[in-house]
Design a protein around this motif. Structure first.
Motif, PDB file in Angstrom:
ATOM      1  N   SER A   1      14.907   7.754   5.656  1.00  0.00           N
ATOM      2  CA  SER A   1      15.932   7.179   4.867  1.00  0.00           C
ATOM      3  C   SER A   1      14.931   6.222   3.868  1.00  0.00           C
ATOM      4  O   SER A   1      15.546   5.931   2.982  1.00  0.00           O
ATOM      5  CB  SER A   1      16.973   6.341   5.403  1.00  0.00           C
ATOM      6  N   ARG A   2      13.878   5.932   4.154  1.00  0.00           N
ATOM      7  CA  ARG A   2      13.053   5.070   3.452  1.00  0.00           C
ATOM      8  C   ARG A   2      11.673   5.850   3.443  1.00  0.00           C
ATOM      9  O   ARG A   2      10.628   5.263   3.447  1.00  0.00           O
ATOM     10  CB  ARG A   2      12.730   3.813   4.018  1.00  0.00           C
ATOM     11  N   GLU A   3      11.479   7.091   2.990  1.00  0.00           N
ATOM     12  CA  GLU A   3      10.237   7.882   2.833  1.00  0.00           C
ATOM     13  C   GLU A   3       9.184   7.247   1.996  1.00  0.00           C
ATOM     14  O   GLU A   3       9.582   6.794   0.795  1.00  0.00           O
ATOM     15  CB  GLU A   3      10.721   9.119   2.133  1.00  0.00           C
ATOM     16  N   SER A   4       8.121   7.140   2.369  1.00  0.00           N
ATOM     17  CA  SER A   4       6.827   6.457   1.714  1.00  0.00           C
ATOM     18  C   SER A   4       5.577   7.267   2.107  1.00  0.00           C
ATOM     19  O   SER A   4       5.609   7.979   3.166  1.00  0.00           O
ATOM     20  CB  SER A   4       6.859   5.024   1.918  1.00  0.00           C
ATOM     21  N   VAL A   5       4.551   6.861   1.250  1.00  0.00           N
ATOM     22  CA  VAL A   5       3.332   7.288   1.583  1.00  0.00           C
ATOM     23  C   VAL A   5       1.994   6.482   1.436  1.00  0.00           C
ATOM     24  O   VAL A   5       2.520   5.386   0.517  1.00  0.00           O
ATOM     25  CB  VAL A   5       2.886   8.656   0.746  1.00  0.00           C
ATOM     26  N   GLU A   6       1.183   6.241   2.232  1.00  0.00           N
ATOM     27  CA  GLU A   6       0.214   5.165   1.880  1.00  0.00           C
ATOM     28  C   GLU A   6      -0.711   5.488   0.681  1.00  0.00           C
ATOM     29  O   GLU A   6      -1.432   6.408   0.823  1.00  0.00           O
ATOM     30  CB  GLU A   6      -0.567   5.188   3.239  1.00  0.00           C
ATOM     31  N   LEU A   7      -0.971   4.600  -0.322  1.00  0.00           N
ATOM     32  CA  LEU A   7      -1.678   4.982  -1.291  1.00  0.00           C
ATOM     33  C   LEU A   7      -3.180   5.086  -0.793  1.00  0.00           C
ATOM     34  O   LEU A   7      -3.786   5.797  -1.642  1.00  0.00           O
ATOM     35  CB  LEU A   7      -1.428   3.887  -2.561  1.00  0.00           C
ATOM     36  N   THR A   8      -3.578   4.442   0.013  1.00  0.00           N
ATOM     37  CA  THR A   8      -5.012   4.614   0.475  1.00  0.00           C
ATOM     38  C   THR A   8      -5.339   6.012   0.809  1.00  0.00           C
ATOM     39  O   THR A   8      -6.345   6.544   0.655  1.00  0.00           O
ATOM     40  CB  THR A   8      -5.518   3.555   1.756  1.00  0.00           C
TER      41      THR A   8
ATOM     42  N   ASN B   1       0.793  -1.237  -0.015  1.00  0.00           N
ATOM     43  CA  ASN B   1       0.089   0.028   0.003  1.00  0.00           C
ATOM     44  C   ASN B   1       0.792   1.175  -0.121  1.00  0.00           C
ATOM     45  O   ASN B   1       0.380   2.392   0.379  1.00  0.00           O
ATOM     46  CB  ASN B   1      -0.907  -0.045   1.188  1.00  0.00           C
ATOM     47  N   ARG B   2       2.276   1.119  -0.002  1.00  0.00           N
ATOM     48  CA  ARG B   2       2.955   2.222  -0.237  1.00  0.00           C
ATOM     49  C   ARG B   2       3.734   2.670  -1.439  1.00  0.00           C
ATOM     50  O   ARG B   2       4.091   1.797  -2.205  1.00  0.00           O
ATOM     51  CB  ARG B   2       4.201   2.001   0.996  1.00  0.00           C
ATOM     52  N   LEU B   3       3.964   3.980  -1.626  1.00  0.00           N
ATOM     53  CA  LEU B   3       4.889   4.434  -2.720  1.00  0.00           C
ATOM     54  C   LEU B   3       6.089   4.913  -2.007  1.00  0.00           C
ATOM     55  O   LEU B   3       5.879   6.028  -1.287  1.00  0.00           O
ATOM     56  CB  LEU B   3       4.296   5.488  -3.611  1.00  0.00           C
ATOM     57  N   TYR B   4       7.132   4.490  -2.470  1.00  0.00           N
ATOM     58  CA  TYR B   4       8.366   4.928  -1.824  1.00  0.00           C
ATOM     59  C   TYR B   4       9.226   5.961  -2.612  1.00  0.00           C
ATOM     60  O   TYR B   4       9.107   5.791  -3.887  1.00  0.00           O
ATOM     61  CB  TYR B   4       9.437   3.836  -1.574  1.00  0.00           C
ATOM     62  N   GLY B   5      10.000   6.881  -2.044  1.00  0.00           N
ATOM     63  CA  GLY B   5      10.871   7.776  -2.846  1.00  0.00           C
ATOM     64  C   GLY B   5      11.100   9.087  -2.348  1.00  0.00           C
ATOM     65  O   GLY B   5      10.054   9.186  -1.429  1.00  0.00           O
ATOM     66  N   ARG B   6      12.152   9.971  -2.354  1.00  0.00           N
ATOM     67  CA  ARG B   6      12.128  11.175  -2.001  1.00  0.00           C
ATOM     68  C   ARG B   6      10.940  12.128  -2.226  1.00  0.00           C
ATOM     69  O   ARG B   6      10.935  12.242  -3.423  1.00  0.00           O
ATOM     70  CB  ARG B   6      13.346  11.798  -2.068  1.00  0.00           C
ATOM     71  N   GLY B   7      10.277  12.629  -1.256  1.00  0.00           N
ATOM     72  CA  GLY B   7       9.201  13.765  -1.653  1.00  0.00           C
ATOM     73  C   GLY B   7       7.874  12.873  -1.653  1.00  0.00           C
ATOM     74  O   GLY B   7       6.865  13.580  -1.718  1.00  0.00           O
ATOM     75  N   SER B   8       7.890  11.671  -1.642  1.00  0.00           N
ATOM     76  CA  SER B   8       6.671  10.838  -1.906  1.00  0.00           C
ATOM     77  C   SER B   8       5.538  11.390  -0.891  1.00  0.00           C
ATOM     78  O   SER B   8       4.405  11.495  -0.975  1.00  0.00           O
ATOM     79  CB  SER B   8       6.985   9.403  -1.736  1.00  0.00           C
TER      80      SER B   8
END
Ligand code: ZN
Length: 374
Positions: free
Chosen positions: A353-360, A99-106
């Motif tokens: 160091s593992r920035e991510s956001v929940e897609l839901t 359920n996550r998208l990873y990357g800087r600024g996500s």
């Protein structure tokens, strides 16, 4: 139609790091490429849009959707991210896992950018009737100096109210602390360390200054708290002094980070520190290099009310709260444009160091903005 998650991936893949005053430069250390991408995205979809310089090499983007109604809503998010040193994932290779998208600024704060800009385009393409004219704003330099937001205010942007996109876990932040940062310098006189009586030790002077400041910081903690934000705070975060151990140091510098609650002004804060340091020889208090105002939007204000209704309609419940971190909202509120902070993602995932956001959350935020606008 724009796929919001695809758009978020495209935004993460365009580096837009803030050099955080380090002087590092290069195509990865500017928001301009991201601003250009967004300008062409909006123009391609028929939205009147421009990029403009907020500072040399630093660009904002502003789009206007005028549907001829009375009120204008600003949807704003910053374009810059913190740097990527020590990241454990490919910072500019957006990756979806579960359920996550990873990357800087996500998380901080391209998810909000994708939701705001993508949803505006989609609603226009689907010819839905909008309740508000829209000002879409992407700002540079939020992570360090807030100069993008300041430049937008100086340019005379107009809206009746606004939402500043930041990872609030879809809660509405209607109040947050402000921040001030400045340096204090102690000057002394150098001498051979075997003859310290011939010098004036700037580190000793600064040690006394730091002790006084620490006492003041502990007094601040017991000041009458704001209902959502608690008490103001102060931290000395940097100290630098001396050249080598066999020279009595002639200089020492500290940097102070002061968090303000609503009602506190820069002048009174600086006066308080100047007065506790009075009498110490060779102490110089510099002017702040950063002043970001606090935010305190009334719970009864229109922006809190309309956004609360939209969030409740989508999520079934709404939380309105305060936050300790500062955002662009301080700049706009100080200029008379009432703005709350709202967006997908968790601040605990920002800058990591593992920035991510929940897609839901990205999907839910999209539905909230649609609900708010239609
Ligand atoms: Zn942010």
């Amino acid at each position: 139609m724009i796929d919001i998650v695809k758009l978020l991936e495209e935004l993460v893949a365009i580096p837009s790091m803030n050099s955080m005053g380090s002087g590092r430069a290069g195509f990865e250390f500017t928001e301009s490429n991201l601003a250009d991408f967004l300008v062409s995205l909006l123009r391609k979809n028929g939205i009147d849009c421009e990029g403009f310089e907020a500072a040399p090499g630093r660009r904002n983007v502003a789009g206007l959707v005028d549907v001829g109604v009375e009120k204008t809503l600003m949807l704003e998010a910053h374009l810059d991210t913190v740097p990527v040193d020590n990241m454990e994932i490919g910072p500019f290779k957006p990756t979806v896992s579960g359920n996550r998208l990873y990357g800087r600024g996500s998380c901080d704060t391209k998810a909000s950018l994708a939701v705001f800009f993508g949803t505006a385009v989609n609603l226009l393409l689907s010819k839905r009737k909008l309740k508000y004219n829209l000002l879409l704003l992407g700002t540079c330099d939020e992570e360090y100096g807030f100069t993008g937001a300041q430049a937008a205010v100086q340019r005379g942007i107009r809206a009746d109210f606004g939402i500043i996109g930041e990872p609030t876990r879809l809660r509405i932040v209607r109040a947050h602390k402000g921040v001030m940062r400045w340096k204090v310098k102690a000057s002394g006189k150098a001498s051979h360390s075997a003859y310290p009586e011939l010098g004036e030790n700037a580190i000793y002077t600064m040690a006394e200054a730091v002790n006084r400041i620490a006492l003041y910081a502990s007094r601040l903690r017991s000041e009458s708290p704001h209902e959502l934000l608690g008490s103001p705070s102060l931290s000395v975060g940097v100290i630098r002094g001396g050249h080598t151990v066999n020279i009595v140091p002639d200089s020492c510098t500290i940097e102070i980070d002061r968090r303000l609650i609503p009602g506190e002004a820069k002048e009174s804060v600086m006066d308080a520190v100047a007065s506790i340091l009075r009498g110490l020889p060779g102490i110089e208090v510099e002017e702040p290099y950063l002043v970001a105002p606090s935010v305190n939007v009334a719970p009864s204000s229109e922006i809190v009310s309309i956004l609360s209704t939209a969030v409740k309609d989508v999520l079934g419940d709404v939380v309105v709260e305060g936050a300790n971190y500062a955002t662009d909202a301080g700049v706009f509120n100080s200029a008379g444009l009432p703005c709350v902070v709202f967006g997908p993602g968790d601040i605990a995932d920002a800058h990591t160091s593992r920035e991510s956001v929940e897609l839901t959350q990205v999907e839910a935020a999209t539905r909230v903005i649609e609900r708010l606008l239609c």
